[in-house]
Design an enzyme around this catalytic site. Structure first.
Site, mmCIF file in Angstrom:
data_model
loop_
_atom_site.group_PDB
_atom_site.id
_atom_site.type_symbol
_atom_site.label_atom_id
_atom_site.label_comp_id
_atom_site.label_asym_id
_atom_site.label_seq_id
_atom_site.Cartn_x
_atom_site.Cartn_y
_atom_site.Cartn_z
ATOM 1 N N LEU A 661 0.805 -1.226 0.000
ATOM 2 C CA LEU A 661 0.000 0.000 0.000
ATOM 3 C C LEU A 661 0.835 1.271 0.000
ATOM 4 C CD1 LEU A 661 -2.721 -1.066 2.588
ATOM 5 C CD2 LEU A 661 -2.768 -1.282 0.095
ATOM 6 N N GLU A 735 5.264 -8.239 10.816
ATOM 7 C CA GLU A 735 6.125 -9.141 11.573
ATOM 8 C C GLU A 735 6.976 -10.060 10.722
ATOM 9 O OE1 GLU A 735 3.805 -10.356 15.492
ATOM 10 O OE2 GLU A 735 2.459 -9.605 13.971
HETATM 11 MO MO1 MOS Z 1 2.481 -8.429 17.739
HETATM 12 S S1 MOS Z 1 3.621 -9.724 18.793
HETATM 13 O O1 MOS Z 1 1.282 -9.308 17.092
HETATM 14 O O2 MOS Z 1 2.235 -6.972 18.397
#
Ligand code: MOS
Length: 768
Positions: A661, A735
């Protein structure tokens, strides 16, 4: 910026997205829209405020008659407070209140994070309600004073003695006492398909190895803090939060008041990473404020974060993979033990990635739990995947070496056609492309498969790789309010969070493109529990959750606008799905000359503004498809054989995460994740004293994280292939950079030195 500002008006009209992404629904039209602001490298709209110091963080809210809190922490792991003499502290200059279990108001334990819809608590223990000690570091007293310095000083005058009880603080001993099956969000962390142990024994080539990862502490740049006040019967909490609505509901539950009586704001957050939920400090601050009748600022010191905010628990993993001579896997085994406290609900779920990474005939996956008397561990930076991919992806590399097959090719050879343990089709999986593109750009072909073959002066040089992966989630609870004003501006409000990753910026872009507005015609409100929705900035899912809510709100807005437009509008008779946003108004998709601006629709209708609110549809896409983000990670290290020092020379992440995005904020998130992965690989380790359960290095001078000199140029690329089954075609990117990275480093170290280090972090003592 001006070119980008005008971009939203210049492209074709963007039709309404499907209201859900279930089977049969078309992809989000935004992903075919190539001329708008979505995807552009827009700088963060909160950037100027932050560099000017004008962004107000939780510990910066100004209040009249504010008091300042300091906490004292238990120095034993288990037992009772025998004596607690507070008189010297109470008599110290500026002290307003000393709160202990003797005078704290009655409160219920916090509802544990992820165990109920809006539960946000880090533990479920009594909070300063009795003399019992449950972990080394538990808050035992709170001192309130006129200044922070006075509070800190007075807290040193507290005189406490303990009556200790035997505690489980040694991991080895806890394992000997027996382990229990781990459960993650209501599901057992156990999976068996076929007879993996027998298949392993029958394999032509196999690897069976033990990997371990240490305890990690959270180290957000902004330590946890809250400024709280009771205004009548309403509790106001200015928090640093990745879950404002969850926090409001959970604090309400602690104090026995309705969630509507708790107002949580969190306009700016200096990093969360799983730690910025509800911990005891916000509750204690609110309790002290109640007793003192004054507002309270409670800011944890860095040591305070280590004492009372949970992190990642240690893992011990066995990974075994069997293969035929050609390299096809017949068995994958990933089992092991993690440490866990009794007062939380997160056994570090290191098998999650292994469930869907490779094709194999048989699987055996299992996480067992050994209980310790320690600080509640919690969600931290890709819980499960970050450390699980270390074991799995090192084992794949070890097997590749044994087979004499290139590790990239071995991974591609075992690529599953559908999810190997769940059987569902993938929504979109282009990991092979990510591998090929990444390998070409990195110069993987120059790597010698023979360890120790490349040198640069006294340094040994090696290359390694690993797969990165993190699931796509979209949690229920997304909702948004949209306010369109007569001047053609729109404000979107959603109880979401900006922790520095670019959320507000990306969703201004999304809203602008959907509605046919320029970026400066859109504002995005967030970080306030009074706004619609219950959105968690976690699980790399916030963008999907917000996007789905914006789609729903746009449906409601367009529906209402067409009614307001009436029969004299060029749009008369058109249905919501026949129009799209264009140049500050609505246009017929099939014939954009049928157009009316938002300003014109509102002024003819005699309206100053239109306000709509809508809920995101339930995440049915997750039932139909297996949905994940992917990456191919490449690392080059130099290892000094004399000092054992490892320097990461180059790193490349090649990602398959759907439609991106914002190219600038996305690259920053990928890089930030990889940097955390480098810390995981090379330095991060909380030193836990097994005799007394105390964390011994509670500061950034002793707990090492990568500094600028430790981080090389990190190259990040992505294939930008939209996922047809998600809002905006996007999957999570928050993540994934943390996953695979440690394995890529360890595999590169093996290629450089011939040494397999299976125990993180890869410190120099292990390489000498
Ligand atoms: Mo995260 S460990 O899903 O903030």
């Amino acid at each position: 910026m001006s070119a980008i500002n005008n971009a939203g008006g210049g492209g074709p009209a963007v039709g309404l997205a499907a209201n859900s992404w279930g089977q049969g629904d078309g992809p989000d039209p935004l992903i075919r829209h190539q001329h708008g602001s979505v995807g552009a490298p827009v700088s963060r709209i909160d950037g100027p405020l932050k560099v000017q110091g004008r962004a107000t963080f939780a510990a910066e809210f100004v209040m009249e008659h504010l008091t300042y809190a300091a906490l004292a922490f238990s120095a034993v792991a288990k037992g009772r407070i025998a004596t607690l003499n507070t008189s010297a502290a109470a008599a110290a200059p500026g002290v307003v209140l000393v709160m202990t279990y003797k005078n704290a108001p009655r409160m219920k334990p916090m509802p544990l994070f992820m165990t109920a819809e809006k539960a946000a608590g880090g533990d479920n223990l009594p909070i300063m309600q009795d003399d019992k000690i449950h972990w080394n570091g538990q808050p035992i007293a709170l001192v309130l004073a006129e200044t922070q310095e006075q509070a800190d000083f007075a807290a040193t005058l507290l005189d406490v003695t303990y009556q200790t009880e035997p505690s489980d603080t040694d991991f080895e001993e806890a394992k000997r006492k027996g382990t229990k099956p781990g459960e993650f969000m209501g599901e057992p962390l156990k999976l068996e398909i076929g007879d993996a142990e027998t298949a392993l024994k029958q394999a032509a080539v196999w690897i069976d190895a033990r990997y371990s990862t240490p305890r990690h502490n959270h180290n957000a740049i902004e330590p946890h803090a809250a400024t709280v006040a009771w205004e009548g019967d309403t509790l106001v909490v200015h928090d640093a939060s990745q879950a404002v609505v969850h926090t409001a509901w959970s604090i309400g539950s602690v104090f026995g008041i309705d969630e509507s009586k708790v107002h949580v704001t969190s306009p700016y957050v200096g990093g969360g990473f799983g730690s910025k939920t509800l911990w005891q400090h916000q509750v204690l601050g609110a309790a002290a404020s109640k007793l003192a009748g004054r507002p309270v600022r409670i800011t944890l010191s860095r040591e305070g974060v280590y004492r009372m905010i949970g992190g990642r628990a240690p893992t011990e993993q066995r990974v075994a993979i069997g293969a035929d001579r050609d390299g096809r896997f017949n068995a994958i085994i990933h089992t092991g033990v993690v440490a866990m406290s009794r007062q939380n609900a997160l056994p570090e779920p290191f098998i999650l990635a292994t469930r869907g990474a490779y094709q194999a005939d048989a699987f055996k996956l299992d996480v067992e739990v050994a209980y310790l008397d320690m600080l509640a561990n919690t969600f931290m930076r890709a819980p499960g995947e970050a450390v699980g991919t270390f074991g799995l992806e090192c084992a794949v590399d070890e097997l590749a070496d044994k087979l004499g097959i290139d590790p990239v090719e071995l991974r591609i050879l075992n690529e599953p056609a559908k999810h190997p343990t769940e059987g569902r089709p993938f929504s979109s999986r282009h990991i092979v492309e990510a591998w090929r593109t990444g390998a070409g750009r990195f110069g993987w072909a120059k790597r010698s498969p023979k360890p120790g073959a490349a040198r640069d002066g006294e340094w040994l040089v090696g290359m390694g790789c690993a797969t990165a992966t993190y699931p796509y989630y979209r949690m229920p609870g997304g909702a948004a309010r949209m306010t369109l004003t007569k001047d053609g501006h729109v404000r979107v409000e959603i109880a979401a969070h900006e922790m520095g990753m670019g959320t507000a910026t990306a969703h201004v872009q999304v809203t602008a493109d959907r509605l046919g507005l320029t970026l400066d015609q859109v504002s995005f409100g967030y970080g306030d529990s009074k706004m619609p929705g219950a959105v968690l900035a976690g699980g790399s899912q916030q963008t999907a959750s917000i996007g789905a809510a914006i789609v729903a709100a746009q449906h409601a807005l367009v529906t209402e606008l067409l009614v307001l437009a009436g029969n004299s509008s060029p749009l008369a008779g058109l249905k919501p799905n026949e129009v799209g946003g264009l140049n500050g108004g609505l246009a017929e998709l099939a014939n954009p000359t049928r157009y009316e601006s938002y300003a014109s629709i509102l002024s003819r209708a005699g309206r100053e503004q239109v306000i709509v609110e809508a809920n995101a549809p339930p995440p049915t896409e997750l039932q139909n498809w297996s949905m994940h983000s992917y990456g191919a990670m490449f690392c080059e290290v130099r290892v000094n054989p004399i000092t054992g020092e490892t320097r990461v020379n180059r790193f490349l992440g090649s990602f398959d995460c759907g439609y991106i995005l914002n190219a600038k904020t996305a690259a920053s998130q990928f890089r930030g994740g990889i940097i955390m992965g480098l810390g995981l690989a090379l330095m991060e380790e909380a030193q836990f004293d097994g005799r007394n359960g105390r964390i011994m290095n509670p500061s950034l001078s002793e707990y090492h994280i990568p500094s600028h000199m430790d981080v090389p140029d990190i190259d990040v690329i992505w294939n930008n292939i939209p996922d047809p089954h998600t809002p905006m075609g996007a999957r999570g990117i928050g993540e994934i950079g943390i996953t695979g990275t440690a394995a890529a480093v360890a595999n590169a170290v093996f290629n450089a030195t011939g040494k397999r280090i299976r125990d993180l972090p890869l410190t120099l003592d292990k390489l000498m």
